[in-house]
Write a protein that holds these residues in place. Structure first.
Motif, mmCIF file in Angstrom:
data_model
loop_
_atom_site.group_PDB
_atom_site.id
_atom_site.type_symbol
_atom_site.label_atom_id
_atom_site.label_comp_id
_atom_site.label_asym_id
_atom_site.label_seq_id
_atom_site.Cartn_x
_atom_site.Cartn_y
_atom_site.Cartn_z
ATOM 1 N N THR A 1 0.850 -1.185 0.000
ATOM 2 C CA THR A 1 0.000 0.000 0.000
ATOM 3 C C THR A 1 0.889 1.238 0.000
ATOM 4 O O THR A 1 2.069 1.178 0.338
ATOM 5 C CB THR A 1 -0.923 0.048 1.234
ATOM 6 O OG1 THR A 1 -0.114 0.168 2.424
ATOM 7 C CG2 THR A 1 -1.777 -1.212 1.320
ATOM 8 N N GLU A 2 0.308 2.363 -0.387
ATOM 9 C CA GLU A 2 1.074 3.611 -0.445
ATOM 10 C C GLU A 2 1.320 4.195 0.938
ATOM 11 O O GLU A 2 1.972 5.238 1.065
ATOM 12 C CB GLU A 2 0.371 4.632 -1.344
ATOM 13 C CG GLU A 2 0.534 4.331 -2.824
ATOM 14 C CD GLU A 2 0.196 5.509 -3.710
ATOM 15 O OE1 GLU A 2 1.022 6.447 -3.816
ATOM 16 O OE2 GLU A 2 -0.903 5.500 -4.284
ATOM 17 N N ASP A 3 0.799 3.539 1.978
ATOM 18 C CA ASP A 3 1.061 3.983 3.346
ATOM 19 C C ASP A 3 2.390 3.448 3.877
ATOM 20 O O ASP A 3 2.791 3.792 4.991
ATOM 21 C CB ASP A 3 -0.058 3.521 4.279
ATOM 22 C CG ASP A 3 -1.396 4.146 3.923
ATOM 23 O OD1 ASP A 3 -1.390 5.284 3.432
ATOM 24 O OD2 ASP A 3 -2.430 3.481 4.131
ATOM 25 N N ALA A 4 3.053 2.599 3.114
ATOM 26 C CA ALA A 4 4.274 1.933 3.582
ATOM 27 C C ALA A 4 5.357 2.943 3.939
ATOM 28 O O ALA A 4 5.598 3.910 3.215
ATOM 29 C CB ALA A 4 4.780 0.974 2.512
ATOM 30 N N VAL A 5 6.006 2.702 5.075
ATOM 31 C CA VAL A 5 7.122 3.528 5.537
ATOM 32 C C VAL A 5 8.235 2.587 5.999
ATOM 33 O O VAL A 5 8.030 1.782 6.913
ATOM 34 C CB VAL A 5 6.713 4.459 6.703
ATOM 35 C CG1 VAL A 5 7.913 5.291 7.155
ATOM 36 C CG2 VAL A 5 5.554 5.356 6.296
ATOM 37 N N THR A 6 9.395 2.687 5.380
ATOM 38 C CA THR A 6 10.518 1.810 5.707
ATOM 39 C C THR A 6 11.649 2.614 6.332
ATOM 40 O O THR A 6 12.236 3.476 5.659
ATOM 41 C CB THR A 6 11.048 1.098 4.443
ATOM 42 O OG1 THR A 6 9.970 0.396 3.811
ATOM 43 C CG2 THR A 6 12.165 0.138 4.790
ATOM 44 N N PRO A 7 11.988 2.397 7.597
ATOM 45 C CA PRO A 7 13.108 3.116 8.217
ATOM 46 C C PRO A 7 14.441 2.727 7.582
ATOM 47 O O PRO A 7 14.694 1.544 7.319
ATOM 48 C CB PRO A 7 13.051 2.659 9.679
ATOM 49 C CG PRO A 7 11.680 2.114 9.876
ATOM 50 C CD PRO A 7 11.282 1.530 8.558
ATOM 51 N N LEU A 8 15.280 3.727 7.331
ATOM 52 C CA LEU A 8 16.606 3.493 6.747
ATOM 53 C C LEU A 8 17.722 3.671 7.770
ATOM 54 O O LEU A 8 18.752 3.002 7.692
ATOM 55 C CB LEU A 8 16.835 4.448 5.571
ATOM 56 C CG LEU A 8 15.881 4.309 4.384
ATOM 57 C CD1 LEU A 8 16.206 5.361 3.339
ATOM 58 C CD2 LEU A 8 15.960 2.919 3.779
ATOM 59 N N GLY A 9 17.535 4.586 8.710
ATOM 60 C CA GLY A 9 18.566 4.840 9.707
ATOM 61 C C GLY A 9 18.467 6.248 10.256
ATOM 62 O O GLY A 9 17.650 7.067 9.801
ATOM 63 N N PHE A 10 19.320 6.530 11.232
ATOM 64 C CA PHE A 10 19.281 7.805 11.945
ATOM 65 C C PHE A 10 20.361 8.757 11.462
ATOM 66 O O PHE A 10 21.419 8.335 10.965
ATOM 67 C CB PHE A 10 19.478 7.568 13.444
ATOM 68 C CG PHE A 10 18.288 6.986 14.138
ATOM 69 C CD1 PHE A 10 17.377 7.806 14.789
ATOM 70 C CD2 PHE A 10 18.069 5.617 14.150
ATOM 71 C CE1 PHE A 10 16.279 7.272 15.442
ATOM 72 C CE2 PHE A 10 16.977 5.072 14.799
ATOM 73 C CZ PHE A 10 16.071 5.901 15.450
#
Length: 646
Positions: free
Chosen positions: A245-254
């Protein structure tokens, strides 16, 4: 800069054969089918040692071994030779100036079935000793010995005696990892982060605290992203979304600021890079980098000095997109020196004065170069494939064609050198990993086919990655339907353009590509003259049913479907009677991605129908042809098959 250019020019001149560049030069199968001469490089933090994976060509069976090169003395030596029948080395990483970490895979048995497991070794360059990072004493603390023991979460650059690892074994459930701190000198293990229900991935911040938890319930396709202030503290839900879905959020780092998190999310239908202030109650996503009508799928890059986020490992003009000006300058200078290749800054020393560049393109299989910013020098270390040089390889041409419903299918066409592009024998080559993609980078399969005189079409059928949310989701549950007709439409496009000889077309592929090849011959019996399937799926219904025993079952159903009657109808094995052309099946019997039974059953079905079928089964072969002899066996069988049937 002149020295850099001179080195590159000299290298290319020295590699050019005496034959004319326009004369097709047929290379031996080994040139394409051998595993890379060099496949990994890692620079020590002080920049004094380069560790690499090279092929031991003097061994009876060529295989990967570890090599060390001293950048100051010029000394080169082999610190250890692995038992290649037991281990396949995967990666190299420096934990410190003295300790080299080596990850490897080995065959094993789990619950009475053959499986693969991983291990992490440590090599001390001073003592010459090699040991397991996780000792037998440490493993006694686990409820069971974890299958994967190589995953590094954080190298703890300020604490060279320790690393953080992500491992299972403390929870009875699979895919519930804990984060442990391992002393590389003593082997002592302490638990940094206890496992949480259905959390399979942990991310640390730049202060080395375990901060982000990625959750997925195996009973559905819902993902959740949690944040915590300290390890083992209360989790705060940041985002919740369904897969695809277009709600997807994937953390990459800080960033170096522990409250600034970089994520990948959709922007106007395409994946882009954002940063989020975790103290903001609304978690507003601030756009950092996007591309026009293309997804951004790179990883986050950090400065080794300041630990600030400086860019992502994908760009438009250059290979990396840097928002830090000093790195922009370095990237631009590399592009000036190496204008015809994609130049990846794969390693930097701790002070960032020394670095390793991997330069590659469709016609350059790979150059490794060593740079010294103080000496203003850049020198070639080695090539990835010694037998493959730019003048004998072909550059794929980007082409687009229209599917029958009007959707534009981005593709790449490779034409053999020195031959007019009219009515050529042709290989239709859909990519594997249905949600992967085909780009313009070096592809040893496509180059092999082109070197043999075949035109090669590689298409990004709907469902392929990289072209936005709408294009990717258009392929959901499209096996044997629109995804398949996209491939057929590409074949007819080449025929209509006069490029492909309609009486000399073979469809070939690996994994999903093998499925598409078999299905293509079944759905359009008169379109192709032969079929090649490496590790292809013959029975889609069986593939989905088998996934019930794994945690990816719900995801598999979402991607492929769960109407078993329909799936059987969209399986090549059900239509074997319609395949009337020679077919070559190849499969490794230790394939953990696509079970060998898929090709075995297809062979029995075709053979029982008196079809022209040849089956090659590779003893202990895996899904990736990572063994040199297995790769040679596969390509020699393909070469012979094509010579006979096309």
């Amino acid at each position: 800069m002149k020295r850099i250019l001179a080195l590159i020019i000299l290298l290319f001149i020295s590699q050019m054969p005496t034959a004319s560049a326009t004369t097709p030069q047929r290379l031996p199968v080994e040139a394409f089918a051998s595993i890379p001469d060099v496949s990994w490089m890692a620079l020590s933090p002080n920049g004094k040692h380069i560790a690499s994976l090279i092929v031991d060509s003097e061994a009876e069976v060529p295989h990967k071994i570890v090599a060390l090169f001293n950048t100051e003395t010029g000394q080169f030596h082999i610190p250890l030779k692995n038992n290649h029948q037991r281990y396949t080395i995967l990666t190299l990483n420096w934990a410190s100036n003295e300790i080299l970490l080596i990850s490897a895979m080995k065959p094993s048995k789990r619950f009475g079935k053959r499986a693969n497991e991983t291990v992490l070794f440590k090599y001390n360059i001073k003592t010459g000793e090699t040991d397991n990072v996780l000792t037998q004493k440490a493993l006694k603390r686990f409820k069971y010995v974890p299958q994967y023991k190589h995953q590094i979460v954080d190298l703890l650059t300020k604490d060279p005696e320790h690393i953080l690892m992500s491992v299972g074994g403390f929870s009875q459930r699979v895919n519930e990892d804990s984060v442990i701190k391992v002393n590389l000198n003593t082997g002592k293990v302490t638990t940094e982060q206890y496992y949480r229900e259905h959390v399979s991935k942990w991310i640390t911040d730049q202060q080395h605290k375990v901060r982000i938890a990625i959750y997925r319930d195996p009973e559905n396709t819902e993902y959740r992203v949690y944040e915590q202030g300290e390890a083992n503290s209360d989790l705060r839900l940041l985002w919740k979304y369904e897969a695809f879905t277009e709600d997807a959020v994937t953390p990459l780092g800080f960033d170096v600021n522990p409250n600034t998190l970089y994520v990948k999310a959709y922007h106007q239908g395409y994946l882009a890079i954002f940063k989020v202030d975790l103290t903001d109650p609304k978690l507003t996503k601030e756009l950092v980098y996007s591309r026009i009508k293309q997804d951004v799928n790179g990883r986050l890059l950090h400065s080794k000095i300041t630990r600030q986020a400086i860019g992502v490992s994908v760009g438009s003009d250059n290979e990396y997109h840097f928002w830090d000006k000093s790195y922009q300058q370095l990237s631009s200078r590399l592009k000036q020196a190496l204008p015809d290749t994609q130049n990846y800054l794969i390693q930097l020393s701790k002070n960032e004065r020394r670095y390793i560049v991997f330069a590659t393109s469709a016609t350059q299989p790979g150059l490794y170069l060593y740079g010294d910013r103080d000496a203003n020098s850049l020198e070639v270390i080695t090539t990835k494939y010694a037998q493959l040089t730019p003048n004998v390889l072909v550059k794929p041409k980007a082409v687009n064609y229209q599917a029958r419903d009007g959707l534009t299918i981005p593709s790449y066409l490779s034409l053999p050198k020195g031959i007019e592009a009219k009515k050529l024998p042709t290989i239709i080559f859909p990519h594997g990993g249905a949600q992967s993609y085909t780009g313009d980078s070096f592809d040893y399969w496509a180059q092999f086919f082109a070197n043999r005189g075949y035109a090669v079409l590689q298409m990004n059928f709907r469902g392929s990655a990289g072209y936005g949310h709408q294009f990717t989701t258009a392929g959901l549950q499209g096996w044997g339907k629109e995804m398949q007709t996209d491939v057929e439409d590409g074949t007819r496009y080449l025929i209509n353009e006069g490029i492909a000889d309609p009486k000399r077309i073979c469809i070939a592929g690996a994994s999903y590509g093998g499925y598409a090849a078999m299905m293509g011959a079944a759905m359009t019996p008169d379109l192709y003259q032969c079929v090649i399937s490496f590790a292809g799926v013959a029975d889609v219904e069986d593939l989905v049913k088998l996934s019930r025993f794994y945690t990816n079952h719900e995801m598999t159903k979402k991607i492929i479907g769960d109407d078993y009657n329909a799936l059987y109808e969209r399986s090549p094995i059900y239509h074997a009677d319609k395949i009337n052309v020679p077919i070559l099946l190849i499969h490794g019997d230790n394939d953990k991605v696509v079970q060998v039974s898929q090709s075995r059953d297809m062979y029995r079905k075709l053979d029982g129908l008196d079809k022209k079928v040849q089956y090659v089964e590779i003893d202990n072969g895996n899904h990736y042809l990572s063994n040199n002899q297995h790769r040679l066996m596969t390509f020699k069988a393909i070469d012979e098959f094509l010579s006979k049937n096309l």
